[in-house]
Design a protein around this motif. Structure first.
Motif, PDB file in Angstrom:
ATOM      1  N   LEU A 219     -11.348  39.221 -32.512  1.00  0.00           N
ATOM      2  CA  LEU A 219     -11.253  40.398 -32.608  1.00  0.00           C
ATOM      3  C   LEU A 219     -10.575  40.848 -34.007  1.00  0.00           C
ATOM      4  O   LEU A 219     -11.104  41.891 -34.510  1.00  0.00           O
ATOM      5  CB  LEU A 219     -10.667  41.265 -31.208  1.00  0.00           C
ATOM      6  CG  LEU A 219     -10.491  42.922 -31.450  1.00  0.00           C
ATOM      7  CD1 LEU A 219     -11.924  43.479 -31.792  1.00  0.00           C
ATOM      8  CD2 LEU A 219      -9.800  43.245 -30.266  1.00  0.00           C
TER       9      LEU A 219
ATOM     10  N   GLU B 160      -8.549  34.603 -23.160  1.00  0.00           N
ATOM     11  CA  GLU B 160      -8.398  35.922 -23.730  1.00  0.00           C
ATOM     12  C   GLU B 160      -7.769  35.969 -24.958  1.00  0.00           C
ATOM     13  O   GLU B 160      -7.884  36.744 -25.842  1.00  0.00           O
ATOM     14  CB  GLU B 160      -7.391  36.581 -22.783  1.00  0.00           C
ATOM     15  CG  GLU B 160      -6.980  38.086 -22.966  1.00  0.00           C
ATOM     16  CD  GLU B 160      -5.871  38.453 -21.976  1.00  0.00           C
ATOM     17  OE1 GLU B 160      -5.574  39.737 -22.239  1.00  0.00           O
ATOM     18  OE2 GLU B 160      -5.341  37.760 -21.135  1.00  0.00           O
ATOM     19  N   GLN B 161      -6.596  35.190 -25.263  1.00  0.00           N
ATOM     20  CA  GLN B 161      -5.872  35.020 -26.679  1.00  0.00           C
ATOM     21  C   GLN B 161      -6.966  34.746 -27.787  1.00  0.00           C
ATOM     22  O   GLN B 161      -6.675  35.423 -28.711  1.00  0.00           O
ATOM     23  CB  GLN B 161      -4.907  33.938 -26.710  1.00  0.00           C
ATOM     24  CG  GLN B 161      -3.794  34.281 -25.771  1.00  0.00           C
ATOM     25  CD  GLN B 161      -2.604  33.183 -25.447  1.00  0.00           C
ATOM     26  OE1 GLN B 161      -3.138  32.149 -25.790  1.00  0.00           O
ATOM     27  NE2 GLN B 161      -1.526  33.568 -25.198  1.00  0.00           N
TER      28      GLN B 161
ATOM     29  N   ASN C 100     -11.799  42.375 -23.119  1.00  0.00           N
ATOM     30  CA  ASN C 100     -11.848  40.945 -23.521  1.00  0.00           C
ATOM     31  C   ASN C 100     -10.816  40.206 -22.325  1.00  0.00           C
ATOM     32  O   ASN C 100     -11.240  39.162 -21.907  1.00  0.00           O
ATOM     33  CB  ASN C 100     -10.871  40.786 -24.675  1.00  0.00           C
ATOM     34  CG  ASN C 100     -11.598  40.952 -25.822  1.00  0.00           C
ATOM     35  OD1 ASN C 100     -12.822  41.004 -26.002  1.00  0.00           O
ATOM     36  ND2 ASN C 100     -11.040  40.993 -27.191  1.00  0.00           N
ATOM     37  N   ARG C 101      -9.892  41.080 -21.818  1.00  0.00           N
ATOM     38  CA  ARG C 101      -9.110  40.225 -20.570  1.00  0.00           C
ATOM     39  C   ARG C 101     -10.114  40.161 -19.374  1.00  0.00           C
ATOM     40  O   ARG C 101     -10.175  39.394 -18.942  1.00  0.00           O
ATOM     41  CB  ARG C 101      -7.930  41.139 -20.258  1.00  0.00           C
ATOM     42  CG  ARG C 101      -7.133  40.754 -19.130  1.00  0.00           C
ATOM     43  CD  ARG C 101      -5.860  41.637 -19.146  1.00  0.00           C
ATOM     44  NE  ARG C 101      -5.024  41.059 -17.704  1.00  0.00           N
ATOM     45  CZ  ARG C 101      -4.178  40.068 -17.971  1.00  0.00           C
ATOM     46  NH1 ARG C 101      -4.203  39.590 -18.824  1.00  0.00           N
ATOM     47  NH2 ARG C 101      -3.777  39.870 -16.706  1.00  0.00           N
TER      48      ARG C 101
ATOM     49  N   VAL D 173     -10.123  45.349 -25.917  1.00  0.00           N
ATOM     50  CA  VAL D 173      -8.990  44.482 -25.775  1.00  0.00           C
ATOM     51  C   VAL D 173      -9.041  44.389 -24.200  1.00  0.00           C
ATOM     52  O   VAL D 173      -8.866  43.293 -23.712  1.00  0.00           O
ATOM     53  CB  VAL D 173      -7.536  44.925 -26.165  1.00  0.00           C
ATOM     54  CG1 VAL D 173      -6.454  44.154 -25.528  1.00  0.00           C
ATOM     55  CG2 VAL D 173      -7.479  44.981 -27.933  1.00  0.00           C
TER      56      VAL D 173
ATOM     57  N   ASN E  81      -8.961  37.865 -28.381  1.00  0.00           N
ATOM     58  CA  ASN E  81      -8.164  38.842 -29.384  1.00  0.00           C
ATOM     59  C   ASN E  81      -8.060  38.321 -30.762  1.00  0.00           C
ATOM     60  O   ASN E  81      -7.896  39.146 -31.542  1.00  0.00           O
ATOM     61  CB  ASN E  81      -6.729  39.175 -28.367  1.00  0.00           C
ATOM     62  CG  ASN E  81      -7.057  39.929 -27.146  1.00  0.00           C
ATOM     63  OD1 ASN E  81      -8.025  40.557 -27.026  1.00  0.00           O
ATOM     64  ND2 ASN E  81      -6.313  39.744 -26.229  1.00  0.00           N
ATOM     65  N   ARG E  82      -7.789  37.230 -30.977  1.00  0.00           N
ATOM     66  CA  ARG E  82      -7.484  36.571 -32.333  1.00  0.00           C
ATOM     67  C   ARG E  82      -8.911  36.960 -32.847  1.00  0.00           C
ATOM     68  O   ARG E  82      -9.084  37.358 -34.171  1.00  0.00           O
ATOM     69  CB  ARG E  82      -7.322  35.361 -32.482  1.00  0.00           C
ATOM     70  CG  ARG E  82      -5.568  35.113 -31.823  1.00  0.00           C
ATOM     71  CD  ARG E  82      -5.659  33.645 -31.797  1.00  0.00           C
ATOM     72  NE  ARG E  82      -4.116  33.078 -31.146  1.00  0.00           N
ATOM     73  CZ  ARG E  82      -3.898  32.172 -30.369  1.00  0.00           C
ATOM     74  NH1 ARG E  82      -4.971  31.375 -30.020  1.00  0.00           N
ATOM     75  NH2 ARG E  82      -2.832  31.994 -29.826  1.00  0.00           N
TER      76      ARG E  82
END
Length: 392
Positions: A41, A34-35, A18-19, A15, A38-39
């Motif tokens: 992931l 980024e969102q 990712n950012r 995470v 994460n989705r």
């Protein structure tokens, strides 16, 4: 308790990266990127919980119970070698030393598979002129939500490692000045898992470099010399491992056929007489089957929908393909597409089980899909630019 700790630490690291990657690759839409990472992931990790439900070699890799590996040792380096032993070498510490569960193992491998997906997501996102719709959904991000693409990269096995290795390799091509070491490590990983696939990777990049107009001749010569030296060092070892006399397409097809025969043991209902098919039908079978007339369980039903999506994307792309696009393609995409073509030629003539085909093509099929949708996007961008000029 240790299992939970390992999972939390690894998920947190992914995470966080990712950012970091989202903000390194984008300025205006970094939060959106980024969102979406994460989705993806969360979606991908869910398949790690489903992966153990399908019988296969994964539990044997994690439990060190495979009959074809005769080594039984408490020394990690006794497992070091090509193919399946190397997988046991990688699993030794988490299994023998840390005692992690099979579910934890699938999540660990799945996170590695996600990192491969993430590399491709970032490359593809940056290369598109315009996002396009397929089946009413946008290719970014939903091209990376295909079920088989996520399932076969979400658990313990060679498929996950090869997918990650190839993705890491092509990602490094885009940033080769600072990622040459990661490219070499990725190629080495694939080499120790499936040596013939590593040769496809090296050959594909060499071809792209030779015909690249953006690289100075001296760099081309140095690179090709490096590739040739590396190939010479491992050539005999690869032939010995594959038990063949040369690395011709015919020899590699024979290896794929023998491997498929081993994998097919215990699988029923999905065999096809591939040897009797003409070449175009072999290609079609490799690319787009199972289809609905092949369905015999839930997995093949889901795969049929996904293969239909592949077929529709290719049909939509055909009128948009242009020879001039070859020069405009990013180097990473050209290399990935060539790896796909090599794999298609080798495996389509030998794999006679649709279940095995789904697994084997999963390493490279995404590169064809990215190329097709990139071509459609490029045409739409050209039309939009012309419309703007006309209006002005």
């Amino acid at each position: 308790m240790l299992d939970l700790l390992v999972i939390v630490i690894l998920l947190s690291l992914v995470v966080m990266t990712n950012r970091r990657l989202a903000y390194a690759n984008e300025t205006i839409h970094a939060k959106w990127l980024e969102q979406n990472l994460n989705r993806l992931l969360a979606y991908h990790t869910a398949f790690s919980f489903l992966f153990p439900l399908l019988p296969g070699d994964a539990s044997g890799y994690w439990g060190f119970t495979l009959q074809q590996v005769t080594v039984h040792s408490n020394n990690m380096f006794d497992y070091f070698g090509l193919g399946t032993p190397f997988l046991l070498f990688l699993d030794f510490i988490p299994v023998k030393v840390m005692g992690l569960s099979f579910l934890t193992g699938n999540i660990m491998y799945g996170l590695l598979g996600f990192c491969g997906l993430r590399y491709l997501f970032l490359l593809y996102y940056k290369s598109l002129n315009l996002d396009i719709l397929v089946f009413g959904v946008r290719t970014v991000p939903f091209l990376f939500y295909l079920p088989n693409l996520n399932f076969w990269t979400a658990g313990v096995g060679k498929d996950t490692l090869c997918f990650f290795g190839i993705a890491c390799f092509v990602y490094g091509i885009q940033f080769y000045r600072r990622r040459i070491i990661s490219m070499a490590l990725a190629a080495a990983l694939v080499y120790f898992i499936r040596p013939h696939v590593a040769f496809m990777m090296g050959a594909s990049l060499a071809i792209c470099v030779v015909f690249s107009g953006r690289m100075k001749a001296i760099y081309k010569i140095l690179f090709l010399a490096l590739v040739a030296a590396g190939a010479a060092v491992v050539y005999k070892q690869v032939l010995g491992y594959l038990r063949i006399e040369d690395l011709s397409t015919k020899s590699l097809s024979g290896v794929a056929s023998d491997t498929a025969g081993l994998l097919e043991q215990g699988l029923t209902g999905s065999a096809v007489d591939i040897q009797s098919y003409p070449l175009p039908l072999k290609f079609f079978t490799y690319l787009f089957r199972p289809l609905f007339f092949d369905v015999h369980n839930v997995l093949t039903l889901v795969s049929s929908f996904e293969n239909l999506a592949y077929l529709v994307i290719l049909i939509k792309a055909l009128p948009n393909l242009r020879r001039r696009d070859i020069g405009a393609m990013p180097m990473w995409m050209r290399t990935g597409l060539l790896i796909f073509l090599f794999a298609m030629v080798v495996f389509s003539s030998s794999l006679g089980n649709l279940g095995i085909i789904m697994r084997m093509k999963n390493m490279t099929m995404i590169y064809l899909l990215m190329y097709c949708t990139w071509s459609i996007s490029r045409r739409k961008a050209e039309l939009a630019a012309r419309a703007t000029l006309t209006h002005n």
